[in-house]
Design a protein around this motif. Structure first.
Motif, PDB file in Angstrom:
ATOM      1  N   SER A   1       1.151 -56.165 -34.426  1.00 38.28           N
ATOM      2  CA  SER A   1       0.308 -55.640 -35.503  1.00 38.28           C
ATOM      3  C   SER A   1       0.648 -54.165 -35.654  1.00 38.28           C
ATOM      4  CB  SER A   1      -1.175 -55.835 -35.185  1.00 38.28           C
ATOM      5  OG  SER A   1      -1.524 -55.173 -33.988  1.00 38.28           O
ATOM      6  N   LEU A   2       1.028 -53.801 -36.843  1.00 37.13           N
ATOM      7  CA  LEU A   2       1.567 -52.461 -37.077  1.00 37.13           C
ATOM      8  C   LEU A   2       0.871 -51.834 -38.274  1.00 37.13           C
ATOM      9  CD1 LEU A   2       5.307 -51.634 -36.759  1.00 37.13           C
ATOM     10  CD2 LEU A   2       4.012 -50.678 -38.645  1.00 37.13           C
ATOM     11  N   GLY A   3       0.460 -50.597 -38.154  1.00 34.23           N
ATOM     12  CA  GLY A   3      -0.248 -49.913 -39.224  1.00 34.23           C
ATOM     13  C   GLY A   3       0.603 -48.844 -39.879  1.00 34.23           C
ATOM     14  N   ILE A   4       0.619 -48.834 -41.216  1.00 32.55           N
ATOM     15  CA  ILE A   4       1.225 -47.748 -41.980  1.00 32.55           C
ATOM     16  C   ILE A   4       0.073 -46.883 -42.463  1.00 32.55           C
ATOM     17  CG2 ILE A   4       2.697 -47.133 -43.940  1.00 32.55           C
ATOM     18  CD1 ILE A   4       4.194 -48.684 -41.859  1.00 32.55           C
ATOM     19  N   PHE A   5      -0.120 -45.735 -41.846  1.00 31.37           N
ATOM     20  CA  PHE A   5      -1.297 -44.918 -42.104  1.00 31.37           C
ATOM     21  C   PHE A   5      -0.965 -43.702 -42.956  1.00 31.37           C
ATOM     22  CE2 PHE A   5      -3.053 -46.515 -37.803  1.00 31.37           C
ATOM     23  CZ  PHE A   5      -3.565 -47.646 -38.422  1.00 31.37           C
TER      24      PHE A   5
ATOM     25  N   PHE B   1      -1.547 -62.454 -31.297  1.00 30.63           N
ATOM     26  CA  PHE B   1      -1.025 -63.113 -30.101  1.00 30.63           C
ATOM     27  C   PHE B   1      -0.471 -64.504 -30.389  1.00 30.63           C
ATOM     28  CE2 PHE B   1      -4.689 -60.448 -28.792  1.00 30.63           C
ATOM     29  CZ  PHE B   1      -3.942 -59.381 -28.333  1.00 30.63           C
ATOM     30  N   MET B   2      -0.272 -64.842 -31.660  1.00 27.48           N
ATOM     31  CA  MET B   2       0.443 -66.058 -32.009  1.00 27.48           C
ATOM     32  C   MET B   2       1.934 -65.735 -32.028  1.00 27.48           C
ATOM     33  SD  MET B   2      -1.848 -68.435 -32.488  1.00 27.48           S
ATOM     34  CE  MET B   2      -1.146 -69.690 -33.537  1.00 27.48           C
ATOM     35  N   PRO B   3       2.776 -66.569 -31.453  1.00 24.44           N
ATOM     36  CA  PRO B   3       4.213 -66.265 -31.400  1.00 24.44           C
ATOM     37  C   PRO B   3       4.826 -66.112 -32.788  1.00 24.44           C
ATOM     38  CG  PRO B   3       3.655 -68.071 -29.928  1.00 24.44           C
ATOM     39  CD  PRO B   3       2.439 -67.815 -30.759  1.00 24.44           C
ATOM     40  N   LYS B   4       5.842 -65.260 -32.873  1.00 25.48           N
ATOM     41  CA  LYS B   4       6.648 -65.102 -34.085  1.00 25.48           C
ATOM     42  C   LYS B   4       5.813 -64.685 -35.300  1.00 25.48           C
ATOM     43  CE  LYS B   4      10.146 -67.902 -34.752  1.00 25.48           C
ATOM     44  NZ  LYS B   4      11.291 -67.040 -34.403  1.00 25.48           N
ATOM     45  N   THR B   5       4.863 -63.768 -35.089  1.00 18.82           N
ATOM     46  CA  THR B   5       4.083 -63.242 -36.201  1.00 18.82           C
ATOM     47  C   THR B   5       4.061 -61.717 -36.151  1.00 18.82           C
ATOM     48  OG1 THR B   5       2.015 -63.357 -34.953  1.00 18.82           O
ATOM     49  CG2 THR B   5       2.564 -65.252 -36.343  1.00 18.82           C
ATOM     50  N   ALA B   6       3.968 -61.122 -37.332  1.00 20.56           N
ATOM     51  CA  ALA B   6       3.825 -59.668 -37.436  1.00 20.56           C
ATOM     52  C   ALA B   6       2.947 -59.357 -38.632  1.00 20.56           C
ATOM     53  CB  ALA B   6       5.196 -59.001 -37.585  1.00 20.56           C
ATOM     54  N   PHE B   7       2.007 -58.455 -38.451  1.00 17.85           N
ATOM     55  CA  PHE B   7       1.152 -57.984 -39.532  1.00 17.85           C
ATOM     56  C   PHE B   7       1.423 -56.497 -39.731  1.00 17.85           C
ATOM     57  CE2 PHE B   7      -0.940 -61.876 -38.592  1.00 17.85           C
ATOM     58  CZ  PHE B   7      -1.620 -62.240 -39.744  1.00 17.85           C
ATOM     59  N   VAL B   8       1.694 -56.145 -40.979  1.00 16.20           N
ATOM     60  CA  VAL B   8       1.928 -54.741 -41.333  1.00 16.20           C
ATOM     61  C   VAL B   8       0.830 -54.344 -42.309  1.00 16.20           C
ATOM     62  CG1 VAL B   8       3.580 -53.051 -42.191  1.00 16.20           C
ATOM     63  CG2 VAL B   8       4.407 -55.135 -41.087  1.00 16.20           C
ATOM     64  N   ILE B   9      -0.025 -53.431 -41.878  1.00 11.87           N
ATOM     65  CA  ILE B   9      -1.235 -53.101 -42.622  1.00 11.87           C
ATOM     66  C   ILE B   9      -1.166 -51.650 -43.097  1.00 11.87           C
ATOM     67  CG2 ILE B   9      -3.758 -52.973 -42.494  1.00 11.87           C
ATOM     68  CD1 ILE B   9      -3.399 -54.891 -39.983  1.00 11.87           C
TER      69      ILE B   9
ATOM     70  N   ILE C   1      -4.709 -52.440 -34.156  1.00 16.00           N
ATOM     71  CA  ILE C   1      -3.337 -52.041 -34.492  1.00 16.00           C
ATOM     72  C   ILE C   1      -2.611 -51.623 -33.224  1.00 16.00           C
ATOM     73  CG2 ILE C   1      -1.914 -50.449 -35.812  1.00 16.00           C
ATOM     74  CD1 ILE C   1      -3.468 -52.436 -37.505  1.00 16.00           C
ATOM     75  N   GLN C   2      -1.553 -52.345 -32.902  1.00 15.62           N
ATOM     76  CA  GLN C   2      -0.810 -52.043 -31.677  1.00 15.62           C
ATOM     77  C   GLN C   2       0.091 -50.820 -31.841  1.00 15.62           C
ATOM     78  OE1 GLN C   2       0.977 -55.928 -31.680  1.00 15.62           O
ATOM     79  NE2 GLN C   2      -0.204 -56.607 -29.909  1.00 15.62           N
TER      80      GLN C   2
END
Length: 408
Positions: A34-38, A230-238, A269-270
């Motif tokens: 999980s990645l944040g663009i701030f 924590f689901m494999p092969k996922t990425a969230f960019v917020i 956000i990690q």
């Protein structure tokens, strides 16, 4: 004039940030991520998202990319269910025949969760689970009534909530075995994982305009993301304004502690990535490119100039780097274009003020809007045959923007 919209063409050297984000997503050992663009309003968060997608689009077989505009679903659908539905629908569209039925089953399960939320919002919320319901106001009314503080509005809210539940539940699910929200959520995660493994792609969800939402919708969208963490092969960019999200936390939760407000987004956000603030050189390059494109310059020449300016910005740490108005005109082959030279020289003089003023701070959207104001006023001046050039009008616009009128 210039359109006030995000773009996937980099005028400010945001590509460096976009490449960094894409590299992290490409690393399988960092997933799930999980990645944040701030950044604050107008700093280029949406543009950065577009640049990241452009980087990842070079490997179409490796990724399933989903766009989710949180603001689009404001007051239209439950934000949590909307995000799940968008993801499930994308999995259906991407699934081959052998995987299609399982993907459709996942979509049906979203509807089941939505239905269960109608009947069990209070209980699920107490358990810390996403509830997908429409009864928030009704539950508040119940609380007021029990506390002895109910009034006519609360009675109406309870009635409306019951009616809304009945309407929302029509045709929402087919007859099926009854399951509790926790069981359905566990089943959703299991089926989601099976479909994603079957596709053998990394799912990347880009969430934009979260900070434009009302506090409740913003928090509900973030809660839905928790289902996929924590689901494999996922990425969230917020993409979000940190201050706006923390304000949403303070408004959504009753009497939250300062620690909860400060930690809420950090726990979700990690990896935070902040859009860099544009300095004087970035503003010079940005305004030069704006004026060059507005002058109708050929796309090939604009691209050549853009590549040159971005290279100079990347090498700004070197003492011999930099660029001048003459450099720009030479690259374009327009050394004799006095009109364009005048515009570029005006931009050159404005850049330090635009970058350093407390009311602008290099914000690309504010800069573009100010330049549009200059263009409109210059047009009016020409229509009235007033002897004012754009340089004078630009100084007036800057004065208006940068002067603290409250102190005068």
């Amino acid at each position: 004039m210039w359109a006030d919209t995000e773009t996937d063409i980099d005028f400010l050297n945001y590509s460096e940030v976009a490449e960094l984000v894409a590299e992290m997503i490409e690393r399988q050992d960092l997933l799930p991520l999980s990645l944040g663009i701030f950044g604050t309003w107008g700093t280029g968060k949406s543009t950065t998202l577009k640049l990241v997608k452009s980087e990842l689009a070079r490997k179409p077989d490796a990724y399933l990319i989903i766009d989710f505009d949180a603001w689009l679903y404001q007051d239209f659908d439950d934000a949590r269910a909307a995000l799940m539905s968008v993801i499930a629908k994308a999995l259906i569209d991407a699934s081959p025949p052998g995987l299609l039925e399982k993907a459709k089953g996942l979509y049906k399960r979203v509807n089941k969760l939505r239905f269960l939320g109608l009947a069990a919002e209070g209980g699920a919320a107490a358990m810390g689970l996403p509830t997908f319901g429409f009864l928030a106001r009704g539950i508040e009314a119940v609380a007021d009534t029990i506390a002895g503080a109910g009034d006519e509005d609360d009675v109406k809210a309870l009635t409306d909530a019951g009616n809304e539940a009945r309407e929302k539940s029509k045709d929402l699910i087919e007859k099926a075995e009854k399951r509790s929200p926790p069981e359905e959520i566990t089943g959703f995660r299991r089926e989601f994982d099976e479909v994603l493994r079957g596709l053998d792609k990394t799912l990347i969800v880009f969430i934009d305009n979260l900070d434009r939402c009302l506090p409740r919708n913003a928090i509900h969208t973030l809660e839905a993301i928790r289902l996929f963490l924590f689901m494999p092969k996922t990425a969230f960019v917020i993409a979000a304004d940190e201050d706006m999200i923390r304000h949403a936390v303070s408004q959504h939760f009753r009497n939250p502690s300062e620690r909860l407000i400060a930690d809420y987004l950090d726990k979700l956000i990690q990896v935070p990535v902040r859009v860099p603030r544009a300095g004087v050189q970035e503003v010079r390059a940005y305004t030069f490119l704006l004026f060059v494109t507005a002058a109708g310059t050929e796309k090939e020449k604009v691209e050549t100039l853009r590549a040159f300016l971005l290279e100079q910005l990347q090498l700004s740490w070197k003492p011999d780097s930099g660029f001048t108005v003459d450099d720009v005109l030479k690259i374009l082959g327009k050394a004799a274009d006095n009109s364009l030279r005048s515009s570029l020289e005006m931009a050159d003089r404005m850049a330090p003020l635009l970058a350093l003023s407390a009311r602008v701070q290099g914000n690309p959207r504010i800069i573009k809007r100010m330049l549009n104001v200059v263009q409109m006023r210059a047009s009016i001046a020409r229509k009235r045959r007033m002897p004012l050039d754009e340089a004078i009008i630009a100084k007036l616009a800057l004065f208006e923007r940068c002067t603290d009128t409250a102190a005068t």
